[in-house]
Write a protein that holds these residues in place. Sequence first.
Motif, PDB file in Angstrom:
ATOM      1  N   ASP A   7       0.831  -1.197   0.000  1.00 44.39           N
ATOM      2  CA  ASP A   7       0.000   0.000   0.000  1.00 44.39           C
ATOM      3  C   ASP A   7       0.872   1.256   0.000  1.00 44.39           C
ATOM      4  O   ASP A   7       2.108   1.165  -0.045  1.00 44.39           O
ATOM      5  CB  ASP A   7      -0.988  -0.017   1.171  1.00 44.39           C
ATOM      6  CG  ASP A   7      -0.322   0.087   2.534  1.00 44.39           C
ATOM      7  OD1 ASP A   7       0.857   0.513   2.602  1.00 44.39           O
ATOM      8  OD2 ASP A   7      -0.981  -0.252   3.537  1.00 44.39           O
ATOM      9  N   SER A   8       0.246   2.406   0.043  1.00 45.93           N
ATOM     10  CA  SER A   8       0.986   3.664  -0.092  1.00 45.93           C
ATOM     11  C   SER A   8       1.908   3.931   1.092  1.00 45.93           C
ATOM     12  O   SER A   8       2.808   4.770   1.000  1.00 45.93           O
ATOM     13  CB  SER A   8       0.004   4.834  -0.260  1.00 45.93           C
ATOM     14  OG  SER A   8      -0.895   4.876   0.840  1.00 45.93           O
ATOM     15  N   SER A  50      -4.484  -9.720  -8.972  1.00 44.28           N
ATOM     16  CA  SER A  50      -5.721  -9.052  -9.398  1.00 44.28           C
ATOM     17  C   SER A  50      -6.956  -9.833  -8.975  1.00 44.28           C
ATOM     18  O   SER A  50      -7.972  -9.243  -8.590  1.00 44.28           O
ATOM     19  CB  SER A  50      -5.719  -8.863 -10.916  1.00 44.28           C
ATOM     20  OG  SER A  50      -4.678  -8.004 -11.310  1.00 44.28           O
ATOM     21  N   ASP A  55     -10.004  -5.021  -5.324  1.00 45.65           N
ATOM     22  CA  ASP A  55     -10.194  -3.619  -4.942  1.00 45.65           C
ATOM     23  C   ASP A  55      -8.861  -2.899  -4.814  1.00 45.65           C
ATOM     24  O   ASP A  55      -8.723  -1.741  -5.244  1.00 45.65           O
ATOM     25  CB  ASP A  55     -10.972  -3.531  -3.626  1.00 45.65           C
ATOM     26  CG  ASP A  55     -12.405  -4.029  -3.765  1.00 45.65           C
ATOM     27  OD1 ASP A  55     -12.924  -3.992  -4.897  1.00 45.65           O
ATOM     28  OD2 ASP A  55     -12.984  -4.452  -2.752  1.00 45.65           O
ATOM     29  N   ASP A  56      -7.882  -3.563  -4.226  1.00 44.93           N
ATOM     30  CA  ASP A  56      -6.567  -2.940  -4.075  1.00 44.93           C
ATOM     31  C   ASP A  56      -5.895  -2.724  -5.430  1.00 44.93           C
ATOM     32  O   ASP A  56      -5.272  -1.677  -5.663  1.00 44.93           O
ATOM     33  CB  ASP A  56      -5.673  -3.813  -3.195  1.00 44.93           C
ATOM     34  CG  ASP A  56      -6.202  -3.943  -1.782  1.00 44.93           C
ATOM     35  OD1 ASP A  56      -6.048  -2.987  -1.008  1.00 44.93           O
ATOM     36  OD2 ASP A  56      -6.780  -4.997  -1.466  1.00 44.93           O
ATOM     37  N   ARG A  58      -7.208  -2.213  -8.285  1.00 43.90           N
ATOM     38  CA  ARG A  58      -7.816  -1.104  -9.027  1.00 43.90           C
ATOM     39  C   ARG A  58      -7.189   0.235  -8.654  1.00 43.90           C
ATOM     40  O   ARG A  58      -7.269   1.193  -9.418  1.00 43.90           O
ATOM     41  CB  ARG A  58      -9.322  -1.053  -8.772  1.00 43.90           C
ATOM     42  CG  ARG A  58     -10.103  -2.179  -9.424  1.00 43.90           C
ATOM     43  CD  ARG A  58     -11.602  -1.931  -9.350  1.00 43.90           C
ATOM     44  NE  ARG A  58     -12.338  -3.141  -9.682  1.00 43.90           N
ATOM     45  CZ  ARG A  58     -12.855  -3.979  -8.785  1.00 43.90           C
ATOM     46  NH1 ARG A  58     -12.724  -3.722  -7.487  1.00 43.90           N
ATOM     47  NH2 ARG A  58     -13.491  -5.063  -9.171  1.00 43.90           N
ATOM     48  N   ARG A  59      -6.570   0.296  -7.483  1.00 46.24           N
ATOM     49  CA  ARG A  59      -5.983   1.550  -7.028  1.00 46.24           C
ATOM     50  C   ARG A  59      -4.468   1.595  -7.217  1.00 46.24           C
ATOM     51  O   ARG A  59      -3.802   2.516  -6.711  1.00 46.24           O
ATOM     52  CB  ARG A  59      -6.310   1.764  -5.545  1.00 46.24           C
ATOM     53  CG  ARG A  59      -7.799   1.933  -5.264  1.00 46.24           C
ATOM     54  CD  ARG A  59      -8.035   2.465  -3.855  1.00 46.24           C
ATOM     55  NE  ARG A  59      -7.563   1.524  -2.838  1.00 46.24           N
ATOM     56  CZ  ARG A  59      -8.303   0.538  -2.331  1.00 46.24           C
ATOM     57  NH1 ARG A  59      -9.546   0.363  -2.761  1.00 46.24           N
ATOM     58  NH2 ARG A  59      -7.811  -0.257  -1.402  1.00 46.24           N
ATOM     59  N   VAL A  60      -3.929   0.640  -7.937  1.00 52.35           N
ATOM     60  CA  VAL A  60      -2.467   0.608  -8.129  1.00 52.35           C
ATOM     61  C   VAL A  60      -2.004   1.889  -8.811  1.00 52.35           C
ATOM     62  O   VAL A  60      -2.549   2.300  -9.836  1.00 52.35           O
ATOM     63  CB  VAL A  60      -2.052  -0.624  -8.954  1.00 52.35           C
ATOM     64  CG1 VAL A  60      -0.621  -0.468  -9.487  1.00 52.35           C
ATOM     65  CG2 VAL A  60      -2.122  -1.882  -8.093  1.00 52.35           C
ATOM     66  N   ALA A  61      -0.968   2.501  -8.237  1.00 55.51           N
ATOM     67  CA  ALA A  61      -0.429   3.744  -8.783  1.00 55.51           C
ATOM     68  C   ALA A  61       0.805   3.516  -9.642  1.00 55.51           C
ATOM     69  O   ALA A  61       1.102   4.315 -10.525  1.00 55.51           O
ATOM     70  CB  ALA A  61      -0.077   4.703  -7.642  1.00 55.51           C
TER      71      ALA A  61
END
Length: 206
Positions: A7-8, A50, A55-56, A58-61
Amino acid sequence: TRAVLIDSDGAHVGTATRSHSVAEPSADRAEHDAETVWWRETLEVLRELSRRFPDDVRRVAAIGLSAVGASIVPVDAMGRALRPAILYGIDRRAQTQGRWLEDRLGSAKARRRTGREFSTQSVGPKILWIKEHEPEIAERTAKYLPPTAFLALRLGADAAIDPHTALAIHPLFRADRMEWDEEAVRLVCRPRQLPVVVAAGRPIGV
Protein backbone atom coordinates in the motif's frame (compact mmCIF):
# COMPACT_ATOMS: atom_id res chain seq x y z
CA THR A 1 9.02 -14.87 -10.17
CA ARG A 2 7.39 -12.78 -7.46
CA ALA A 3 4.88 -9.94 -7.41
CA VAL A 4 4.35 -8.07 -4.16
CA LEU A 5 1.39 -5.77 -3.61
CA ILE A 6 2.07 -2.96 -1.13
CA ASP A 7 0.00 0.00 0.00
CA SER A 8 0.99 3.66 -0.09
CA ASP A 9 2.60 3.34 3.35
CA GLY A 10 4.75 0.41 2.23
CA ALA A 11 2.74 -2.20 4.13
CA HIS A 12 2.49 -5.68 2.62
CA VAL A 13 -0.91 -6.58 1.15
CA GLY A 14 -0.19 -9.79 -0.76
CA THR A 15 2.35 -11.85 -2.69
CA ALA A 16 2.13 -14.22 -5.66
CA THR A 17 4.98 -16.44 -6.82
CA ARG A 18 5.88 -18.92 -9.55
CA SER A 19 8.81 -21.34 -9.52
CA HIS A 20 11.09 -21.98 -12.48
CA SER A 21 14.43 -23.54 -13.24
CA VAL A 22 17.50 -22.61 -15.24
CA ALA A 23 18.02 -24.35 -18.59
CA GLU A 24 21.56 -25.69 -19.04
CA PRO A 25 21.92 -26.84 -22.67
CA SER A 26 25.61 -27.59 -22.01
CA ALA A 27 28.05 -27.43 -19.11
CA ASP A 28 29.07 -23.83 -19.77
CA ARG A 29 25.63 -22.40 -20.58
CA ALA A 30 22.72 -21.14 -18.47
CA GLU A 31 19.55 -19.73 -20.02
CA HIS A 32 15.97 -18.68 -19.39
CA ASP A 33 13.16 -18.81 -21.92
CA ALA A 34 12.31 -15.11 -21.63
CA GLU A 35 8.85 -15.56 -23.11
CA THR A 36 7.97 -18.16 -20.48
CA VAL A 37 10.07 -17.49 -17.39
CA TRP A 38 10.21 -13.71 -17.60
CA TRP A 39 7.03 -12.69 -19.41
CA ARG A 40 4.39 -15.39 -18.87
CA GLU A 41 5.22 -15.83 -15.20
CA THR A 42 5.07 -12.06 -14.67
CA LEU A 43 1.59 -12.01 -16.18
CA GLU A 44 0.57 -14.98 -14.02
CA VAL A 45 1.59 -13.38 -10.74
CA LEU A 46 0.04 -10.04 -11.66
CA ARG A 47 -3.22 -11.75 -12.62
CA GLU A 48 -3.21 -13.77 -9.40
CA LEU A 49 -2.94 -10.61 -7.31
CA SER A 50 -5.72 -9.05 -9.40
CA ARG A 51 -7.99 -12.00 -8.61
CA ARG A 52 -7.15 -12.11 -4.90
CA PHE A 53 -7.14 -8.35 -4.23
CA PRO A 54 -9.38 -6.77 -6.90
CA ASP A 55 -10.19 -3.62 -4.94
CA ASP A 56 -6.57 -2.94 -4.07
CA VAL A 57 -5.33 -3.63 -7.61
CA ARG A 58 -7.82 -1.10 -9.03
CA ARG A 59 -5.98 1.55 -7.03
CA VAL A 60 -2.47 0.61 -8.13
CA ALA A 61 -0.43 3.74 -8.78
CA ALA A 62 2.78 2.22 -10.12
CA ILE A 63 4.64 -0.97 -10.99
CA GLY A 64 8.31 -1.25 -10.10
CA LEU A 65 10.56 -3.82 -11.72
CA SER A 66 13.57 -5.61 -10.28
CA ALA A 67 15.27 -8.63 -11.79
CA VAL A 68 18.42 -10.68 -12.04
CA GLY A 69 21.33 -8.63 -13.38
CA ALA A 70 24.01 -9.23 -16.02
CA SER A 71 21.59 -11.17 -18.23
CA ILE A 72 20.55 -10.35 -21.79
CA VAL A 73 18.00 -11.32 -24.42
CA PRO A 74 17.89 -10.20 -28.08
CA VAL A 75 14.45 -9.07 -29.23
CA ASP A 76 12.94 -8.17 -32.58
CA ALA A 77 11.20 -4.91 -33.46
CA MET A 78 8.02 -6.16 -31.75
CA GLY A 79 9.83 -6.94 -28.51
CA ARG A 80 9.71 -10.72 -28.99
CA ALA A 81 12.62 -12.78 -27.75
CA LEU A 82 14.66 -14.19 -30.64
CA ARG A 83 16.47 -16.82 -28.55
CA PRO A 84 16.67 -17.88 -24.90
CA ALA A 85 18.11 -15.23 -22.59
CA ILE A 86 21.77 -15.70 -21.65
CA LEU A 87 22.16 -15.48 -17.89
CA TYR A 88 24.72 -13.88 -15.61
CA GLY A 89 28.09 -15.29 -14.47
CA ILE A 90 26.94 -18.91 -14.32
CA ASP A 91 26.91 -18.81 -18.14
CA ARG A 92 30.55 -19.10 -19.20
CA ARG A 93 30.22 -19.51 -22.98
CA ALA A 94 31.75 -16.15 -23.95
CA GLN A 95 35.19 -16.30 -22.33
CA THR A 96 36.97 -16.20 -25.71
CA GLN A 97 34.98 -13.10 -26.67
CA GLY A 98 35.74 -11.59 -23.28
CA ARG A 99 39.47 -11.97 -23.77
CA TRP A 100 39.23 -10.45 -27.25
CA LEU A 101 37.26 -7.49 -25.99
CA GLU A 102 39.62 -6.96 -23.05
CA ASP A 103 42.60 -6.99 -25.43
CA ARG A 104 40.97 -4.46 -27.74
CA LEU A 105 39.95 -2.07 -24.98
CA GLY A 106 42.92 -2.61 -22.68
CA SER A 107 42.53 -4.05 -19.19
CA ALA A 108 43.58 -0.91 -17.34
CA LYS A 109 41.41 1.41 -19.45
CA ALA A 110 38.36 -0.81 -19.13
CA ARG A 111 38.86 -1.06 -15.36
CA ARG A 112 39.24 2.72 -15.08
CA ARG A 113 36.09 3.37 -17.09
CA THR A 114 33.85 0.69 -15.58
CA GLY A 115 35.31 0.07 -12.12
CA ARG A 116 35.19 -3.66 -12.80
CA GLU A 117 37.29 -6.51 -14.13
CA PHE A 118 36.25 -8.72 -17.02
CA SER A 119 34.58 -11.94 -15.85
CA THR A 120 31.83 -14.35 -16.84
CA GLN A 121 29.45 -11.67 -15.49
CA SER A 122 30.41 -9.37 -18.39
CA VAL A 123 27.48 -9.00 -20.79
CA GLY A 124 29.34 -7.45 -23.74
CA PRO A 125 31.15 -10.71 -24.57
CA LYS A 126 27.83 -12.56 -24.52
CA ILE A 127 26.42 -10.21 -27.14
CA LEU A 128 29.56 -10.82 -29.19
CA TRP A 129 29.01 -14.56 -28.82
CA ILE A 130 25.54 -14.19 -30.36
CA LYS A 131 26.98 -12.17 -33.26
CA GLU A 132 29.67 -14.77 -33.94
CA HIS A 133 27.71 -17.98 -33.37
CA GLU A 134 24.17 -16.93 -34.31
CA PRO A 135 24.58 -14.23 -36.96
CA GLU A 136 21.03 -14.71 -38.23
CA ILE A 137 19.76 -13.83 -34.74
CA ALA A 138 22.07 -10.82 -34.48
CA GLU A 139 20.87 -9.57 -37.86
CA ARG A 140 17.24 -9.61 -36.69
CA THR A 141 17.93 -8.06 -33.29
CA ALA A 142 16.37 -4.67 -32.68
CA LYS A 143 17.45 -4.48 -29.03
CA TYR A 144 19.57 -6.36 -26.53
CA LEU A 145 17.61 -6.13 -23.28
CA PRO A 146 18.17 -7.08 -19.66
CA PRO A 147 15.08 -8.54 -17.97
CA THR A 148 13.73 -5.29 -16.49
CA ALA A 149 13.83 -3.55 -19.88
CA PHE A 150 12.28 -6.58 -21.57
CA LEU A 151 9.41 -6.60 -19.08
CA ALA A 152 8.96 -2.82 -19.21
CA LEU A 153 8.67 -2.96 -23.00
CA ARG A 154 6.19 -5.84 -22.91
CA LEU A 155 4.11 -4.06 -20.26
CA GLY A 156 3.77 -1.09 -22.62
CA ALA A 157 6.49 1.20 -21.25
CA ASP A 158 9.83 2.25 -22.68
CA ALA A 159 12.66 -0.29 -22.80
CA ALA A 160 14.59 1.73 -20.24
CA ILE A 161 16.98 0.81 -17.44
CA ASP A 162 18.46 2.59 -14.44
CA PRO A 163 22.22 3.28 -14.16
CA HIS A 164 22.81 0.38 -11.77
CA THR A 165 21.37 -2.07 -14.31
CA ALA A 166 23.40 -0.42 -17.06
CA LEU A 167 26.61 -0.92 -15.07
CA ALA A 168 25.93 -4.67 -15.19
CA ILE A 169 26.15 -4.56 -19.00
CA HIS A 170 29.92 -4.61 -18.67
CA PRO A 171 32.04 -3.16 -20.25
CA LEU A 172 29.60 -1.09 -22.28
CA PHE A 173 28.62 1.46 -19.61
CA ARG A 174 31.09 3.90 -18.08
CA ALA A 175 31.02 4.26 -14.31
CA ASP A 176 33.21 7.34 -14.49
CA ARG A 177 30.75 9.24 -16.73
CA MET A 178 27.54 7.25 -16.16
CA GLU A 179 26.89 6.87 -19.89
CA TRP A 180 27.34 4.29 -22.64
CA ASP A 181 30.97 3.90 -23.71
CA GLU A 182 30.94 4.66 -27.43
CA GLU A 183 34.24 2.88 -28.06
CA ALA A 184 33.21 -0.32 -26.30
CA VAL A 185 29.70 -0.32 -27.76
CA ARG A 186 31.04 -0.05 -31.34
CA LEU A 187 33.01 -3.26 -30.78
CA VAL A 188 29.91 -5.16 -29.70
CA CYS A 189 26.71 -3.83 -31.28
CA ARG A 190 24.96 -0.75 -32.64
CA PRO A 191 24.22 2.00 -30.09
CA ARG A 192 20.51 1.96 -30.89
CA GLN A 193 20.38 -1.71 -29.89
CA LEU A 194 20.91 -0.81 -26.24
CA PRO A 195 18.19 0.50 -23.90
CA VAL A 196 17.98 4.11 -22.82
CA VAL A 197 19.30 4.82 -19.32
CA VAL A 198 17.18 6.93 -16.94
CA ALA A 199 17.34 7.75 -13.24
CA ALA A 200 16.03 5.09 -10.90
CA GLY A 201 12.43 5.79 -9.94
CA ARG A 202 11.68 7.90 -13.01
CA PRO A 203 8.41 6.85 -14.70
CA ILE A 204 8.99 5.23 -18.09
CA GLY A 205 5.40 4.52 -19.07
CA VAL A 206 1.76 4.73 -18.07
